[in-house]
Motif scaffolding. Structure first.
Motif, short mmCIF file in Angstrom:
data_model
loop_
_atom_site.label_atom_id
_atom_site.label_comp_id
_atom_site.label_asym_id
_atom_site.label_seq_id
_atom_site.Cartn_x
_atom_site.Cartn_y
_atom_site.Cartn_z
N TYR A 182 -3.42 6.37 -8.64
CA TYR A 182 -2.29 7.13 -8.07
C TYR A 182 -1.23 6.18 -7.53
O TYR A 182 -0.03 6.36 -7.80
N ALA A 183 -1.65 5.15 -6.80
CA ALA A 183 -0.70 4.17 -6.27
C ALA A 183 0.04 3.46 -7.41
O ALA A 183 1.26 3.25 -7.35
N ARG A 184 -0.69 3.10 -8.45
CA ARG A 184 -0.06 2.44 -9.60
C ARG A 184 0.94 3.38 -10.29
O ARG A 184 2.02 2.94 -10.72
N HIS A 185 0.56 4.65 -10.39
CA HIS A 185 1.45 5.63 -11.01
C HIS A 185 2.75 5.74 -10.22
O HIS A 185 3.85 5.77 -10.81
N VAL A 186 2.65 5.78 -8.89
CA VAL A 186 3.85 5.88 -8.06
C VAL A 186 4.72 4.64 -8.23
O VAL A 186 5.95 4.75 -8.37
N ALA A 187 4.10 3.46 -8.23
CA ALA A 187 4.87 2.22 -8.40
C ALA A 187 5.62 2.21 -9.73
O ALA A 187 6.79 1.79 -9.81
N ASP A 188 4.96 2.69 -10.78
CA ASP A 188 5.58 2.69 -12.10
C ASP A 188 6.60 3.82 -12.25
O ASP A 188 7.67 3.64 -12.85
N ARG A 189 6.27 4.99 -11.71
CA ARG A 189 7.16 6.14 -11.87
C ARG A 189 8.52 5.88 -11.25
O ARG A 189 9.56 6.29 -11.78
N TYR A 190 8.54 5.19 -10.09
CA TYR A 190 9.79 4.94 -9.38
C TYR A 190 10.31 3.52 -9.60
O TYR A 190 11.25 3.10 -8.91
N GLY A 191 9.69 2.78 -10.53
CA GLY A 191 10.18 1.45 -10.88
C GLY A 191 10.18 0.47 -9.73
O GLY A 191 11.14 -0.30 -9.55
N LEU A 192 9.12 0.45 -8.94
CA LEU A 192 9.10 -0.36 -7.73
C LEU A 192 8.65 -1.80 -7.95
O LEU A 192 8.96 -2.68 -7.14
N ARG A 193 7.93 -2.07 -9.00
CA ARG A 193 7.31 -3.40 -9.17
C ARG A 193 8.30 -4.57 -9.19
O ARG A 193 7.99 -5.64 -8.67
N GLY A 205 0.84 -1.19 0.00
CA GLY A 205 0.00 0.00 0.00
C GLY A 205 0.87 1.24 0.00
O GLY A 205 2.07 1.19 -0.33
N PHE A 206 0.30 2.37 0.39
CA PHE A 206 1.07 3.62 0.36
C PHE A 206 2.29 3.55 1.28
O PHE A 206 3.34 4.11 0.97
N ALA A 207 2.17 2.85 2.40
CA ALA A 207 3.31 2.74 3.32
C ALA A 207 4.40 1.87 2.73
O ALA A 207 5.59 2.23 2.73
N GLY A 208 4.04 0.70 2.22
CA GLY A 208 5.03 -0.21 1.68
C GLY A 208 5.75 0.34 0.46
O GLY A 208 6.96 0.16 0.29
N LEU A 209 5.01 1.04 -0.41
CA LEU A 209 5.63 1.62 -1.60
C LEU A 209 6.67 2.67 -1.22
O LEU A 209 7.79 2.68 -1.77
N TYR A 210 6.31 3.55 -0.30
CA TYR A 210 7.25 4.60 0.08
C TYR A 210 8.45 4.01 0.81
O TYR A 210 9.59 4.43 0.60
N GLN A 211 8.20 3.01 1.67
CA GLN A 211 9.30 2.38 2.39
C GLN A 211 10.28 1.72 1.42
O GLN A 211 11.51 1.84 1.57
N LEU A 212 9.76 1.04 0.42
CA LEU A 212 10.63 0.42 -0.58
C LEU A 212 11.44 1.48 -1.33
O LEU A 212 12.65 1.33 -1.55
N HIS A 213 10.79 2.55 -1.72
CA HIS A 213 11.47 3.63 -2.44
C HIS A 213 12.62 4.19 -1.60
O HIS A 213 13.74 4.37 -2.11
#
Length: 550
Positions: free
Chosen positions: A102-113, A28-36
């Motif tokens: 928005y969450a999908r955009h963040v994952a793709d923008r920062y190459g998190l997948r 979610g929003f927490a996990g995505l930002y933590q990974l980044h």
């Protein structure tokens, strides 16, 4: 430094290096930002996500009308000014599809997948003291090891599903707002029941009322709801973009983690003149949103001030609902206003003026059972059958501790976190729990979390945890744990602050009261986001005072 932390850095004398430096649970929003954050610092981090995509609560919660209750401008990441400027929100309060996009955009923008494992649920965590690492076991039979585990599991992610006698006998369709199907659900012209009138229930009822044939709402406890005044966000967004840094900083130091147009509880309601109070409430009602309950500092402290705010809202309900008897049933009177999460509505009360909408008050007609044709209410000898094509349960979540307790987490000497928390959660700062080294929680119990703008609290916790891991790496340390005495003091502080307010008087999910058998204890930290931030920063500056580092 290389793109990944070297094996020599995160290995141990007792064995080979772990599979990962960090395992993060939840995308979610927490996990995505933590990974980044961790990837940018060279940590080998892997996210494990139960869903098939990113988004967390906005991946799972797809029920009709689902949307955030904090304005989109503030319910968004602040870590990248370019992201703030490029993402165009369409509404003041974004709906679920837009939040998921928005969450999908963040994952793709920062190459998190590439660093996220989807469709996999963590079932067990086991700490190995000799190796100083966690073994993370998943539902596919696999396992990974990591020096650190960060639970970004969300505060409202495990559904609460009360047992209803006879539910399996119902011949119609059954849906839960907490796990709404991903495919379209056709409710047009059907006889529909909605059980529950919390935030999910209110949003669902408002959205489906114009579509269904008949709608019957089963209400146990009415909710206080303030209007969203939702609509296109254009001018608000353009204006915010001119001063985002100042807006964010004020939000971080506020009580709620989002900026209100007026003073944040600056004055006393009881000390103000009645006309002044009315003007202030009118202004906040006209602006809409959760800032209503921040008008005065004594609303959550003094029963008289609270009743004044409550009666104002009840008066507004009477204005909206044509039938005075029905308006009274929809008016809360059994708990203080704002002691449960306030709802932000988009026309909820007006729904009851429709001919196809009716209300069943469960305090007068309790549910006895569910039968093949619908819901049976009433007492002995006074049963009434309500016939439906569809039943929708909006019964909420096992909040704050549910996601952590759903996993079998074993710390030092095999101690169970579930067992330790049997009588309520015990943490230090909502970040760690004594006896469970190297296990961090993002917006865990006894932090502001659900009493705040979750995005503000998420970013602070992720940044705090990231700095702590940097500190450990820089100083050649491999173990961090909350000290028992620091945890005891924090638990007492959290409880004592809550006891100074009216919050514990409500049978709310803040208290765990919506889950049968769950110990009733007030779980969030009520001292405010700004105060909490000052405490957390002070702990870090004082070489992580209250934590044992080795």
């Amino acid at each position: 430094m290389s793109d990944r932390m070297s094996a020599a850095t995160h290995g141990s004398a007792s064995g080979p290096a772990a599979d990962h430096d960090v395992v993060i649970i939840g995308a979610g929003f927490a996990g995505l930002y933590q990974l980044h954050r961790l990837r940018r610092l060279g940590f080998d981090a892997r996210v494990i996500e139960a869903g098939d995509d990113v988004g967390g609560t906005w991946y799972w919660n797809r029920y009709p009308g689902a949307r955030c209750d904090v304005e989109s401008i503030q319910y968004s990441y602040s870590f990248d000014p370019e992201l703030e400027q490029e993402w165009d929100w369409s509404e003041r309060y974004a709906a679920q599809p837009e939040l998921l996009s928005y969450a999908r955009h963040v994952a793709d923008r920062y190459g998190l997948r590439p660093d996220i494992t989807f469709g996999t649920r963590v079932e067990r965590l086991e700490w190995d003291e000799d190796a100083r690492r966690w073994t993370v076991t998943t539902d596919d039979g696999g396992s990974r090891t990591a020096r650190y585990v960060i639970a970004a599991t969300g505060c409202l992610s495990v559904p609460s599903r009360p047992a209803f006698e006879g539910l399996a006998d119902f011949s119609g369709e059954v849906y839960w707002t907490s796990r709404w199907p991903h495919e379209d659900v056709d409710l047009a012209g059907k006889r529909v029941a909605v059980v529950g009138t919390g935030s999910s229930g209110l949003q669902t009822i408002t959205a489906i009322a114009p579509v269904v044939g008949e709608l019957t709402v089963f209400q146990r406890t009415p909710s206080y709801a303030v209007p969203a005044h939702n609509g296109p966000i254009g001018e608000r967004l353009a204006e915010a973009r001119t001063h985002y840094p100042e807006l964010r900083e004020r939000s971080r130091m506020s009580r709620t983690g989002f900026q209100c147009p007026g003073p944040d509880g600056a004055g006393s309601l009881l000390a103000a003149e009645p006309d002044e109070v009315r003007r202030e409430f009118d202004k906040r009602w006209a602006d809409g949103g959760l800032c209503f309950s921040s008008a005065y500092k004594d609303i959550l402290r003094d029963p008289r001030a609270n009743e004044a705010a409550a009666e104002y809202v009840r008066g507004r309900i009477r204005e909206k609902v044509a039938d005075p008897v029905l308006a009274e049933k929809l008016s809360p009177r059994t708990y203080p206003i704002a002691s449960k999460r306030m709802c932000v509505d988009t026309g909820y009360f007006e729904v009851y003026n429709q001919d196809n909408v009716s209300l069943v008050d469960l305090t007068e007609q309790p549910v006895r059972r569910i039968g093949a044709r619908g819901i049976v209410t009433g007492g002995d000898g006074d049963e009434q059958e309500h016939v439906f094509d569809v039943i929708i349960f909006a019964t909420g979540f096992d909040a704050m501790t549910g996601a952590l307790n759903a996993m079998d987490i074993r710390g030092g000497e095999g101690r169970s976190l579930r067992g330790k928390w049997a009588h309520g959660p015990r943490t230090y700062l909502g970040l760690m729990s004594a006896g469970f080294p190297n296990l961090f929680m993002v917006t865990g119990p006894q932090s502001p979390s659900v009493l705040s703008n979750m995005m503000t609290s998420i970013e602070y916790h992720v940044d705090w945890i990231t700095r702590a891991l940097e500190h450990l790496r820089t100083h050649g340390l491999t173990r961090m744990e909350a000290a028992p005495e620091a945890e005891d003091n924090w638990v007492n502080t959290t409880n004592d602050l809550a006891a100074l307010t009216l919050m514990p008087q409500a049978a709310s999910w803040y208290m765990g009261a919506n889950v049968p058998g769950k110990q009733r204890v007030f779980m969030p930290f009520i001292g405010g986001v700004g105060t909490y931030r000052q405490i957390g920063d002070g702990v870090a500056v004082a070489h992580y005072h209250g934590f044992e580092l080795a």
